[in-house]
Structure formats: C-alpha cells, structure tokens
Design an enzyme around this catalytic site. Structure first.
Site, PDB file in Angstrom:
ATOM      1  N   SER A 115     -21.508  10.095 -61.897  1.00  0.00           N
ATOM      2  CA  SER A 115     -22.246   9.818 -63.127  1.00  0.00           C
ATOM      3  C   SER A 115     -21.312   9.687 -64.306  1.00  0.00           C
ATOM      4  O   SER A 115     -21.691   9.147 -65.345  1.00  0.00           O
ATOM      5  CB  SER A 115     -23.202  10.977 -63.435  1.00  0.00           C
ATOM      6  OG  SER A 115     -24.061  11.197 -62.358  1.00  0.00           O
ATOM      7  N   HIS A 136     -23.539   3.362 -59.178  1.00  0.00           N
ATOM      8  CA  HIS A 136     -24.265   4.513 -59.721  1.00  0.00           C
ATOM      9  C   HIS A 136     -25.768   4.289 -59.665  1.00  0.00           C
ATOM     10  O   HIS A 136     -26.313   3.468 -60.399  1.00  0.00           O
ATOM     11  CB  HIS A 136     -23.806   4.757 -61.176  1.00  0.00           C
ATOM     12  CG  HIS A 136     -24.404   5.978 -61.781  1.00  0.00           C
ATOM     13  ND1 HIS A 136     -24.857   6.040 -63.073  1.00  0.00           N
ATOM     14  CD2 HIS A 136     -24.643   7.203 -61.250  1.00  0.00           C
ATOM     15  CE1 HIS A 136     -25.336   7.245 -63.309  1.00  0.00           C
ATOM     16  NE2 HIS A 136     -25.216   7.959 -62.223  1.00  0.00           N
ATOM     17  N   GLU A 148     -25.770   0.956 -61.910  1.00  0.00           N
ATOM     18  CA  GLU A 148     -24.604   0.577 -62.702  1.00  0.00           C
ATOM     19  C   GLU A 148     -23.477   0.285 -61.719  1.00  0.00           C
ATOM     20  O   GLU A 148     -23.156   1.127 -60.873  1.00  0.00           O
ATOM     21  CB  GLU A 148     -24.213   1.706 -63.662  1.00  0.00           C
ATOM     22  CG  GLU A 148     -25.196   1.876 -64.808  1.00  0.00           C
ATOM     23  CD  GLU A 148     -24.914   3.091 -65.680  1.00  0.00           C
ATOM     24  OE1 GLU A 148     -25.067   2.990 -66.904  1.00  0.00           O
ATOM     25  OE2 GLU A 148     -24.548   4.157 -65.136  1.00  0.00           O
ATOM     26  N   ASN A 186     -25.692   7.540 -68.798  1.00  0.00           N
ATOM     27  CA  ASN A 186     -25.420   8.967 -69.026  1.00  0.00           C
ATOM     28  C   ASN A 186     -24.699   9.219 -70.338  1.00  0.00           C
ATOM     29  O   ASN A 186     -24.817  10.301 -70.921  1.00  0.00           O
ATOM     30  CB  ASN A 186     -24.661   9.565 -67.853  1.00  0.00           C
ATOM     31  CG  ASN A 186     -25.592   9.820 -66.681  1.00  0.00           C
ATOM     32  OD1 ASN A 186     -26.751  10.171 -66.890  1.00  0.00           O
ATOM     33  ND2 ASN A 186     -25.118   9.619 -65.480  1.00  0.00           N
TER      34      ASN A 186
HETATM   35  N1  LIG Z   1     -28.675  14.403 -59.797  1.00  0.00           N
HETATM   36  C1  LIG Z   1     -28.813  13.250 -60.415  1.00  0.00           C
HETATM   37  O1  LIG Z   1     -29.817  13.000 -61.101  1.00  0.00           O
HETATM   38  C2  LIG Z   1     -27.759  12.211 -60.267  1.00  0.00           C
HETATM   39  C3  LIG Z   1     -28.055  10.885 -60.651  1.00  0.00           C
HETATM   40  C4  LIG Z   1     -27.089   9.902 -60.457  1.00  0.00           C
HETATM   41  C5  LIG Z   1     -25.852  10.241 -59.937  1.00  0.00           C
HETATM   42  N2  LIG Z   1     -25.603  11.541 -59.585  1.00  0.00           N
HETATM   43  C6  LIG Z   1     -24.279  11.829 -59.008  1.00  0.00           C
HETATM   44  O2  LIG Z   1     -24.420  11.921 -57.615  1.00  0.00           O
HETATM   45  C7  LIG Z   1     -23.451  12.840 -57.098  1.00  0.00           C
HETATM   46  C8  LIG Z   1     -24.168  13.903 -56.305  1.00  0.00           C
HETATM   47  O3  LIG Z   1     -25.021  14.619 -57.177  1.00  0.00           O
HETATM   48  P1  LIG Z   1     -26.328  15.348 -56.641  1.00  0.00           P
HETATM   49  O4  LIG Z   1     -27.128  15.687 -57.841  1.00  0.00           O
HETATM   50  O5  LIG Z   1     -26.935  14.566 -55.533  1.00  0.00           O
HETATM   51  O6  LIG Z   1     -25.676  16.691 -56.069  1.00  0.00           O
HETATM   52  P2  LIG Z   1     -26.302  17.722 -55.019  1.00  0.00           P
HETATM   53  O7  LIG Z   1     -25.628  19.004 -55.269  1.00  0.00           O
HETATM   54  O8  LIG Z   1     -27.787  17.675 -55.044  1.00  0.00           O
HETATM   55  O9  LIG Z   1     -25.844  17.132 -53.601  1.00  0.00           O
HETATM   56  C9  LIG Z   1     -24.503  17.077 -53.192  1.00  0.00           C
HETATM   57  C10 LIG Z   1     -24.481  17.125 -51.676  1.00  0.00           C
HETATM   58  O10 LIG Z   1     -23.156  16.888 -51.232  1.00  0.00           O
HETATM   59  C11 LIG Z   1     -22.915  17.748 -50.133  1.00  0.00           C
HETATM   60  N3  LIG Z   1     -21.464  17.892 -50.001  1.00  0.00           N
HETATM   61  C12 LIG Z   1     -20.619  18.603 -50.769  1.00  0.00           C
HETATM   62  N4  LIG Z   1     -19.355  18.414 -50.355  1.00  0.00           N
HETATM   63  C13 LIG Z   1     -19.408  17.543 -49.317  1.00  0.00           C
HETATM   64  C14 LIG Z   1     -18.439  16.960 -48.461  1.00  0.00           C
HETATM   65  N5  LIG Z   1     -17.159  17.205 -48.652  1.00  0.00           N
HETATM   66  N6  LIG Z   1     -18.869  16.117 -47.484  1.00  0.00           N
HETATM   67  C15 LIG Z   1     -20.172  15.857 -47.312  1.00  0.00           C
HETATM   68  N7  LIG Z   1     -21.140  16.374 -48.100  1.00  0.00           N
HETATM   69  C16 LIG Z   1     -20.756  17.206 -49.094  1.00  0.00           C
HETATM   70  C17 LIG Z   1     -23.648  19.026 -50.483  1.00  0.00           C
HETATM   71  O11 LIG Z   1     -23.915  19.782 -49.306  1.00  0.00           O
HETATM   72  C18 LIG Z   1     -24.920  18.485 -51.120  1.00  0.00           C
HETATM   73  O12 LIG Z   1     -25.939  18.260 -50.166  1.00  0.00           O
HETATM   74  C19 LIG Z   1     -22.689  13.378 -58.304  1.00  0.00           C
HETATM   75  O13 LIG Z   1     -21.520  12.627 -58.457  1.00  0.00           O
HETATM   76  C20 LIG Z   1     -23.660  13.134 -59.438  1.00  0.00           C
HETATM   77  O14 LIG Z   1     -23.027  13.002 -60.671  1.00  0.00           O
HETATM   78  C21 LIG Z   1     -26.514  12.524 -59.726  1.00  0.00           C
END
Ligand SMILES: NC(=O)c1ccc[n+]([C@@H]2O[C@H](COP(=O)([O-])OP(=O)(O)OC[C@H]3O[C@@H](n4cnc5c(N)ncnc54)[C@H](O)[C@@H]3O)[C@@H](O)[C@H]2O)c1
Length: 478
Positions: A115, A136, A148, A186
């Site tokens: 993000s 993204h 994005e 963001n």
């Molecule tokens: N939450 C949002 O609204 C949102 C929106 C857009 C982008 N993002 C981006 O998406 C990414 C993930 O965010 P999220 O909110 O889904 O996080 P989250 O914590 O919900 O999920 C992350 C997942 O990754 C897994 N994980 C961690 N290390 C790992 C590895 N080495 N190999 C495989 N799996 C692994 C974890 O077990 C977890 O299930 C971030 O970069 C975040 O900025 C989040």
C-alpha cells in the site's frame, strides 16, 4: 498461472479475483494454520457471493477448483505472475522477493500489493528489477474496481502495459502511477483516517458520532473507524509509518491510539475487535418535550421552521440558543447574558447536525440541542468548539492534499477522482467534492483550520488559493 503469497485480508481476495477471471492460482501461506484461515476466507467470500446471487453454486465450485493452496514457495516455480500480499513490512517483502527471484522462471513478473512501501526498493532486491511492479488491489479485492499499477523508473514498459491489460481482463479499472509512498489512494485516504483517530484521542467527538458524521453527512460508504477496522489497524499503522518516513509531515505520524490498539492485539475485523467490537446497546435519544429554542446567525435549512412544525416553541430567552456561524462559537457565547445556553450548529447534508459545545455551554443545553436535532430527523454529532468541527476538519485537508497531489504532477484530476471513487467506494472524487462544496468555501475553511492549528499542511494549496483569487469555480481540465 498466477501465484499469490499471503492469503490474509487481501491475498485471499486477490486469489479469488484471478480465479474468477479463469486463471489457475497457487496460493501460498506461511504455515498450515494460516493456510486454513486463507481457505476459510475464500470459502466465506465466494459463499457470500452465492447467497447474494452474484455467483451460482457451480461457478463457485469452478472458482475454488482453480485455486491450489500450499505452504511451499517452491510450488511457484512455473507461475507467470506472482503477487505478494504479506504484511506491510519492507524487510519481510525484500526477503520474500529475493526468494521468489531464485525460485521463479526469469521471465516471471513479480508484483507487490504493497500500500505504501517503495516498489523500487522491493525491485532492487531481485536480479530482475525491470520485471517487478506494484499491483495494488483494494479491500475487498473481489468488489472494489480500482487497481493501482505502479511502475518504477526501471520497470520495463512492456511489463507495465501487460499488467495494465491484465487488470482490465480481471474486470478492474487500472490507474497507472509512479512510485511514491501511498500512491494515489492511500496518500489521500490514510492521513484522513489517521486524523480521525487523532480527533477521537483528543476527545473532539465520539467514535460513533465521527463515523456517523462522515457516513450520513458526507455520504461515504463507511465512517473512518469502521474503515480502519476493515483495513486492519496493524496495516494502517505500518502505512502511516511509511508515509511519515517519506514526508516527515506530522499529520502522517501514526495516531498514538493506533499504536495502543495494535499493541493490545485489537487489529479490527481480523481479530474481532479494533475501534469497534465492544458495542453496547445504543443510547436512547434524548426526550426534549417542552424545550424552548432560539436560532441565531444564517439558518440555511430553516431549522427554526422545522422545530416549530415539530411542536417546539421559539423564545428570546430560550432553554437553548442554536448558533450558525463560521466563527468559533465561544466568541458569540461571551457576548451573551446566558452563555451557557449557546450551542454551535453546522448542518452536514440533509441528515446530520454537528453541535459544538463551548467551554461555557451547560450539559443541559448540549443535551437539549441534541434532542431537538433528533426530533427533526437529524443525527446529532456533539463535538467541541474547534475549527471545522468534525466534518470540515477531516474533509478539507483531504481535498487540499488532492489539489497538492495534482499540482505536483503525480496524477491527473480524472485519475485521482476515479481512484477515490473506485478504490474507496466514495460517491464522488475529491475534485468533484471540492467543486460541489465551492472552492472559496473550502479555501476559507482551510484558512480557519490553519489559523487555529498553525499546521503547514492545512494552509490552502497555492493552486486552490489562486483559483479562488481568480474567481474560478472549477479546476481547469484539459
Ligand atoms: N488491508 C487492506 O485493506 C489492504 C488493502 C490494500 C493493500 N494491502 C496490502 O496488502 C498486504 C497484505 O495486507 P493484509 O491486510 O492482507 O495483511 P494480513 O495481515 O491480513 O495478511 C497477511 C498474510 O500474509 C501471511 N504471511 C506472512 N508472511 C508470509 C510469508 N513469508 N509467506 C506467506 N505468507 C505470509 C500471513 O499469515 C497473513 O495471512 C500489505 O502489503 C498491505 O499493505 C492491504
């Protein structure tokens, strides 16, 4: 074949998006427990789509049948594209990309769903920086139409074009931008959410009231705290940290309450509790039969008439005096014989009334004002007497940030408006909102915020100021 690494809030949805478009997907999680959670996400999300009539049971089975889940990264060796969606921590992403670079074919495109982190820094960790890109998605990925596409200075143009084309095939609207912390959405959204947390921490207004003001008053699909819970407070906290590191803008420093909740493990929906999750029965609306009222200042929606129709009596020596004004309410209060009866009013849309109590307002008058607004069908948002109350204090800096972003040449007005509409589900983009509110009104509101807080970021963007001075009511579009 597409690989998705990390099947949390975002990754599971991203895997679903690819599988819905007919592509084979390999989903990789860190350990068996997380894999089971990822499978649960996928089953629930597609199950909801069947319940809502968006998918048939057969289509759901086909989609789930295209997704293979594993805990072994090595299973990604034949993937043509891998999208990572692991936590927003640069070291984690760099070490994952180093590994993927070793495992995957040389032509595989590696995409990050970050993000806010530098796509360039992630790309530099690999031996193929030209084939690393930001892709993204927005939350929830199967629903939100925006993606994005973030190219760095070294991304091969054919990779940008290919991923943009693929996004369209997925049914998404791509906005292609360069690599700056937070990209478009963001960079504009998170400072607003963070500021809402700061206002809550300062006691300016309550959680539910701030949420209601932005949802019912401004027409946003969710209030800021409901949205923070959806995003995940840990993710929001990390994003704010990255924005602050790049901008050194104090408004981007993560709100202390975010840190506290994250430390306590209250991360939002994914843990069942964040800002929300401890709800008790809603408070009963105040009963205000027989309260007398006065109205002072410009009454834009004939509140006095509505109150009279609802059976309340106007009086020069009222129980409560409602004051419409752009000035701090306390400046009016000190001129009154009974300053304790004065409450500032700001109507937001057709459904919300912000009610500012000064340091001199009595609790009885504040309660009476809330009851009067409820009686005429408006949701009261009690708040302190601060510049911009709740709504303008949150909305105007966001609009100002959008003007600055456009003026910096990072993205066009059309792309910024589309990004906020499609990425956040907003009813209008920031420029559409700015023009409908009136450029001069927003400029003046920002001046008032700046005068009160002396925060440089609240000073009206020079472009906005110049447009107002030139008498323009809209931004120049090519
Ligand atoms: N939450 C949002 O609204 C949102 C929106 C857009 C982008 N993002 C981006 O998406 C990414 C993930 O965010 P999220 O909110 O889904 O996080 P989250 O914590 O919900 O999920 C992350 C997942 O990754 C897994 N994980 C961690 N290390 C790992 C590895 N080495 N190999 C495989 N799996 C692994 C974890 O077990 C977890 O299930 C971030 O970069 C975040 O900025 C989040």
């Amino acid at each position: 074949m597409v690989g998705v690494v990390g099947l949390g809030t975002m990754g599971a949805g991203i895997a679903e998006v690819f599988a819905r478009a007919g592509l084979r997907v390999i989903g990789v999680e860190a350990d068996p427990e997380a894999l089971a959670r990822g499978r649960g996400h996928l089953e629930r999300s597609t199950g909801r789509a069947v319940d809502r009539g968006k998918l048939t049971g057969g289509e759901r089975d086909e989609i789930l049948g295209r997704i293979t889940l594993t805990t072994s990264r090595d299973d990604l060796r034949d993937a043509d594209l891998v999208v990572e969606a692991i936590p927003e921590i640069l070291d984690y992403k760099v070490s994952l990309l180093e590994d993927l670079d070793r495992i995957c074919k040389p032509e595989t495109v590696l995409a990050t769903n970050t993000s806010s982190l530098s796509v360039t820094a992630v790309a530099a960790a690999t031996g193929r920086p030209g084939r690393v890109i930001g892709l993204h998605f927005f939350n929830p990925a199967p629903v939100m139409r925006l993606v994005e596409v973030v190219g760095t200075v070294v991304t091969e143009p054919s990779v940008v074009a290919g991923i943009t084309e693929l996004s369209v095939r997925l049914g998404k609207t791509p906005v292609t931008v360069g690599d700056r912390a937070g990209f478009v959405v963001n960079r504009l959204l998170l400072p607003y959410l963070n500021q809402a947390a700061v206002l809550l921490d300062l006691g300016l207004a309550g959680r539910d009231e701030i949420d209601a003001a932005m949802r019912l008053g401004v027409g946003l699909p969710m209030g800021p705290f409901a949205l923070l819970d959806l995003i995940g407070l840990d993710t929001a906290y990390e994003i704010m940290g990255v924005l602050f590191d790049e901008t050194r803008d104090r408004r981007h420093a993560p709100a202390p309450v975010l840190r506290e909740l994250v430390t306590a493990g209250l991360l939002g929906r994914k843990t069942g509790r964040g800002f929300h999750g401890d709800e008790t029965a809603p408070r009963e609306p105040e009963q205000v039969a027989g309260v007398t009222f006065g109205v002072a200042g410009d009454d834009p929606s004939s509140i006095a008439e509505a109150l009279t129709k609802a059976g309340f009596a106007g009086s020069d020596d009222p129980d409560v005096l409602l004051r419409f004004s752009d000035r701090p309410v306390v400046e009016h209060a000190v001129r009154l014989r009974r300053p304790s009866s004065l409450v500032g009013v700001h109507l937001v849309g057709d459904r919300v009334a912000e009610l500012a109590a000064t340091v001199l307002t009595s609790p009885e008058a504040a309660r009476a004002a809330a009851g009067l607004m409820t009686a005429i069908g408006r949701t009261p948002v009690p708040c302190k007497d601060r510049a911009g109350f709740v709504v303008d204090a949150l909305l105007y800096p966001y609009l100002n940030d959008a003007v600055r972003m456009y003026d910096s040449g990072y993205a066009s007005i059309a792309d910024i408006d589309a990004a906020m509409r499609l990425g956040c589900g907003y009813p209008a983009g920031p420029f559409e909102m700015l023009e409908s509110l009136g450029l001069a009104r927003v400029r003046d509101g920002l001046r008032a915020l700046y005068a009160e807080h002396r925060e440089p970021a609240y000073a009206p963007a020079p472009l906005l100021d110049h447009l107002v001075t030139a008498g323009m009511t809209a931004l120049p579009r090519p």
